[in-house]
Motif scaffolding. Structure first.
Motif, mmCIF file in Angstrom:
data_model
loop_
_atom_site.group_PDB
_atom_site.id
_atom_site.type_symbol
_atom_site.label_atom_id
_atom_site.label_comp_id
_atom_site.label_asym_id
_atom_site.label_seq_id
_atom_site.Cartn_x
_atom_site.Cartn_y
_atom_site.Cartn_z
ATOM 1 N N HIS A 264 0.861 -1.191 0.000
ATOM 2 C CA HIS A 264 0.000 0.000 0.000
ATOM 3 C C HIS A 264 0.893 1.235 0.000
ATOM 4 O O HIS A 264 1.668 1.444 0.938
ATOM 5 C CB HIS A 264 -0.896 -0.024 1.243
ATOM 6 N N GLY A 265 0.807 2.038 -1.071
ATOM 7 C CA GLY A 265 1.614 3.259 -1.145
ATOM 8 C C GLY A 265 2.913 3.012 -1.896
ATOM 9 O O GLY A 265 3.478 1.920 -1.829
ATOM 10 N N THR A 266 3.387 4.027 -2.612
ATOM 11 C CA THR A 266 4.581 3.844 -3.433
ATOM 12 C C THR A 266 5.809 3.526 -2.587
ATOM 13 O O THR A 266 6.645 2.722 -2.989
ATOM 14 C CB THR A 266 4.879 5.079 -4.309
ATOM 15 N N ALA A 267 5.909 4.094 -1.390
ATOM 16 C CA ALA A 267 7.075 3.805 -0.546
ATOM 17 C C ALA A 267 7.081 2.352 -0.092
ATOM 18 O O ALA A 267 8.100 1.846 0.364
ATOM 19 C CB ALA A 267 7.115 4.731 0.663
ATOM 20 N N ALA A 268 5.949 1.665 -0.207
ATOM 21 C CA ALA A 268 5.887 0.249 0.159
ATOM 22 C C ALA A 268 6.024 -0.625 -1.083
ATOM 23 O O ALA A 268 5.860 -1.831 -1.012
ATOM 24 C CB ALA A 268 4.577 -0.048 0.873
ATOM 25 N N GLY A 269 6.290 -0.009 -2.234
ATOM 26 C CA GLY A 269 6.550 -0.790 -3.438
ATOM 27 C C GLY A 269 5.382 -0.901 -4.403
ATOM 28 O O GLY A 269 5.478 -1.602 -5.403
ATOM 29 N N ALA A 270 4.265 -0.223 -4.115
ATOM 30 C CA ALA A 270 3.119 -0.295 -5.027
ATOM 31 C C ALA A 270 3.389 0.580 -6.242
ATOM 32 O O ALA A 270 3.722 1.760 -6.101
ATOM 33 C CB ALA A 270 1.845 0.160 -4.327
ATOM 34 N N SER A 271 3.284 0.017 -7.453
ATOM 35 C CA SER A 271 3.525 0.824 -8.644
ATOM 36 C C SER A 271 2.219 1.391 -9.196
ATOM 37 O O SER A 271 2.228 2.290 -10.016
ATOM 38 C CB SER A 271 4.269 0.016 -9.703
ATOM 39 N N LEU A 272 1.089 0.868 -8.751
ATOM 40 C CA LEU A 272 -0.217 1.433 -9.111
ATOM 41 C C LEU A 272 -0.964 1.723 -7.812
ATOM 42 O O LEU A 272 -0.885 0.953 -6.858
ATOM 43 C CB LEU A 272 -1.022 0.449 -9.964
ATOM 44 N N THR A 273 -1.691 2.849 -7.782
ATOM 45 C CA THR A 273 -2.331 3.240 -6.522
ATOM 46 C C THR A 273 -3.663 2.528 -6.291
ATOM 47 O O THR A 273 -4.116 2.441 -5.155
ATOM 48 C CB THR A 273 -2.565 4.769 -6.477
ATOM 49 N N HIS A 274 -4.272 2.033 -7.358
ATOM 50 C CA HIS A 274 -5.553 1.327 -7.220
ATOM 51 C C HIS A 274 -5.362 0.136 -6.261
ATOM 52 O O HIS A 274 -4.441 -0.659 -6.448
ATOM 53 C CB HIS A 274 -6.004 0.852 -8.607
ATOM 54 N N PRO A 275 -6.230 -0.002 -5.259
ATOM 55 C CA PRO A 275 -6.010 -1.044 -4.230
ATOM 56 C C PRO A 275 -5.915 -2.450 -4.824
ATOM 57 O O PRO A 275 -6.836 -2.887 -5.521
ATOM 58 C CB PRO A 275 -7.253 -0.937 -3.335
ATOM 59 N N HIS A 276 -4.812 -3.113 -4.553
ATOM 60 C CA HIS A 276 -4.634 -4.466 -5.078
ATOM 61 C C HIS A 276 -3.696 -5.259 -4.189
ATOM 62 O O HIS A 276 -2.915 -4.694 -3.422
ATOM 63 C CB HIS A 276 -4.101 -4.425 -6.516
ATOM 64 N N THR A 277 -3.804 -6.562 -4.302
ATOM 65 C CA THR A 277 -2.957 -7.502 -3.586
ATOM 66 C C THR A 277 -2.259 -8.335 -4.646
ATOM 67 O O THR A 277 -2.784 -8.495 -5.751
ATOM 68 C CB THR A 277 -3.830 -8.404 -2.684
ATOM 69 N N GLN A 278 -1.072 -8.853 -4.340
ATOM 70 C CA GLN A 278 -0.392 -9.716 -5.297
ATOM 71 C C GLN A 278 -0.238 -11.123 -4.735
ATOM 72 O O GLN A 278 -0.267 -11.332 -3.522
ATOM 73 C CB GLN A 278 0.986 -9.162 -5.648
ATOM 74 N N LEU A 279 -0.077 -12.040 -5.642
ATOM 75 C CA LEU A 279 0.130 -13.444 -5.280
ATOM 76 C C LEU A 279 1.285 -13.959 -6.122
ATOM 77 O O LEU A 279 1.303 -13.761 -7.347
ATOM 78 C CB LEU A 279 -1.157 -14.210 -5.572
ATOM 79 N N ILE A 280 2.263 -14.566 -5.474
ATOM 80 C CA ILE A 280 3.364 -15.200 -6.198
ATOM 81 C C ILE A 280 3.484 -16.644 -5.722
ATOM 82 O O ILE A 280 3.596 -16.902 -4.524
ATOM 83 C CB ILE A 280 4.699 -14.444 -6.002
#
Lengths: 341, 341
Positions: free
Chosen positions: B152-168
């Motif tokens: 959440h937030g660019t300083a936390a590594g989010a490259s898009l601001t739209h709320p999203h979660t990732q899965l790897i």
């Protein structure tokens, strides 16, 4: 008093430096690069720092102008030099007092000098100061490990822009170092060869990840680099301890470090970076398993890890210790080799 | 094809995603928050993403508007779903193909909704989507671990601001998870109790680091927090797998997560943060040491790690895995408890 706490799940120690007393509102302030007049590290402002521990001076008096490299205690230390460890258990947890040393090595009296641009002779003096501080602190039986590291640029964690290096002596061996010591030891037990020597030999043969090599040192992009343009610098011949490096070795290291810093400055437009010296722990401190250290001079190989800070480290990395690197190390080495300096 | 490489010194795997092809100049660009009209995650822009993998829809057709939560493949995946692992040695090194899954869970069609402010029922749908994706990917025998994380937030590594979660989904168990699995297993072997259950019991008794507790979950500031205001969320009763959490559990987790997110949003002024789910690895994948997993349902305890990104991580931390935290966890818990929401 700062405190060391052990996490029983991830089995790592943490320094709780609550005297630094950061409340919620304290985190909202931006770090402002200090102007030269008010900078406590500038020549003429010696009274703004705690009294110096060491300095390279040409006959001038301590805590006065007229120095080339100056070492002071950190004004807001994460660890304190006084006291006993006071190890104790709290239910399932472990804690000890935050005993250690936290020093600042001011690399130059000049506020805006980039270490990359300093004369070679000056870089040599900085490296000799690192060695002198190591040798002094290794005599303290409470300290298991002494880490020397430099943060360049606010994005790399530097809170003051004046060129400086930090030193932290800790009563525990940090996790990453312990892992390196273990893998080096396992390799030596199995093969009776140094793991690092093996890797350096393989890298010099292939050449594709080499950034530069002198007769004494090699700088390369590690095969499994965590970060883009990560750099590993090590002596080509087996050697276990930065504290025992000769003047001749440090002079050659200075040449390599200067060239590496110039290459990343030019190629990556003066990026923020960190570098860290990985050397053997304080082997005089042998609490329980004396035999563990018996081969350390043969199996460990000191080195420097240099990380340009080009990407934000995201949740994936924090949560896993598993990194995604968007630049192949072979490409990074090629860019750095081909940069004209 | 991305590649996984193993570092023989620190014994960790790294993803070299060189197809992302970052050259030196690419690192100099600032991340620009995407405006809503051009945002590929916004409703109406479904054609700007790869075709969806799953979605919560009320009878609408795939890849059209009319969804509540939507799952798509990452357009720039760090790992690729096709192919074999192709493990091989290169001299002293190990590598394999970058096989895995990299998905994006778009949490809401609304571009500027903060997850903390979403209705509880909606958060429940997001959590159920996490579970469905886990259950689906666990069927793939190539994947050893599936990590779900939110930046959440660019300083936390989010490259898009739209709320999203990732899965790897990865073909190796990441280092930090392996360490947690090992310490949980060692504790269970010795005491026949779950390490996490022991710690949760001790924390609930002392209360000083508890942020909130329901009948099913607890949120607390860990004793040895690496970061200021770090938060640990776990079920109070022993349970090993997020993928096997019941609807009822996920509903209760939604309440706790919402309250925690509201508290950090208010107390720390909507800070950047990461959260990550630590659950058991894919136990159907048992390459060599089948017996290793025999007690995993008894010894591991799933949990969520939440880290507000308030400080720059500096050289000391990178080089050592040893952290300096300027805020005592007891203080952090107290601030968060006392925040009015």
């Amino acid at each position: 008093m700062p405190e060391l706490r052990h996490d029983p799940i991830q089995r790592r120690w943490v320094i709780i430096a609550a005297e630094r007393g950061r409340r919620p509102s304290d985190f909202l302030q931006e770090v402002i690069p200090t102007a030269s007049e008010s900078c406590p590290f500038c020549e003429g402002n010696e009274s703004k720092t705690p009294p110096e521990i060491a300095a390279i001076r040409n006959g001038t008096r301590p805590n006065q102008p007229g120095w080339e490299v100056r070492v002071i205690p950190n004004k807001f230390p994460a660890l304190r030099i006084e006291g006993d460890l006071g190890r104790e258990g709290i239910g399932a947890y472990d804690r000890m007092n935050g005993v250690g040393a936290h020093e600042v090595i001011i690399e130059t009296p000049q506020h805006s000098l980039n270490l990359a641009d300093a004369p070679l002779e000056h870089i040599h003096k900085v490296l000799r100061t690192y060695r002198e501080r190591l040798l002094d602190l290794l005599r303290d039986q409470r300290f298991k490990y002494i880490l020397i590291f430099k943060n360049h640029g606010t994005a790399a964690g530097a809170s003051l822009t004046h060129p400086h290096t930090q030193l932290i002596a800790t009563p525990v061996t940090p996790l990453t170092l312990a892992e390196e010591l273990n893998s080096a030891k396992d390799h030596f037990r199995e093969k009776e060869r140094c793991l690092f020597c093996d890797l350096i030999r393989q890298e010099l043969e292939s050449g594709e990840r080499i950034i530069l090599a002198t007769d004494k040192f090699v700088a390369l992009a590690p095969f499994a680099s965590r970060f883009p343009f990560e750099i590993f610098i090590a002596p080509r011949q087996h050697h276990h301890s930065f504290a025992e490096a000769s003047d001749d070795m440090l002079h050659n290291l200075g040449m390599v470090l200067k060239e590496v810093l110039l290459r990343i400055k030019k190629c990556l437009k003066d990026p923020p970076y960190n570098y860290l010296i990985h050397t053997i722990p304080n082997v005089r401190v042998r609490p329980r398993r004396a035999s563990y250290w018996d081969t350390i001079e043969q199996d460990f190989h000191w080195h420097i890890e240099l990380i340009p800070r080009l990407t934000q480290v995201a949740g994936f990395e924090w949560g896993t210790g598993f990194y995604i690197n968007p630049t192949a190390p072979e490409e990074a080495a090629k860019y750095l080799r081909e940069t004209e300096i």
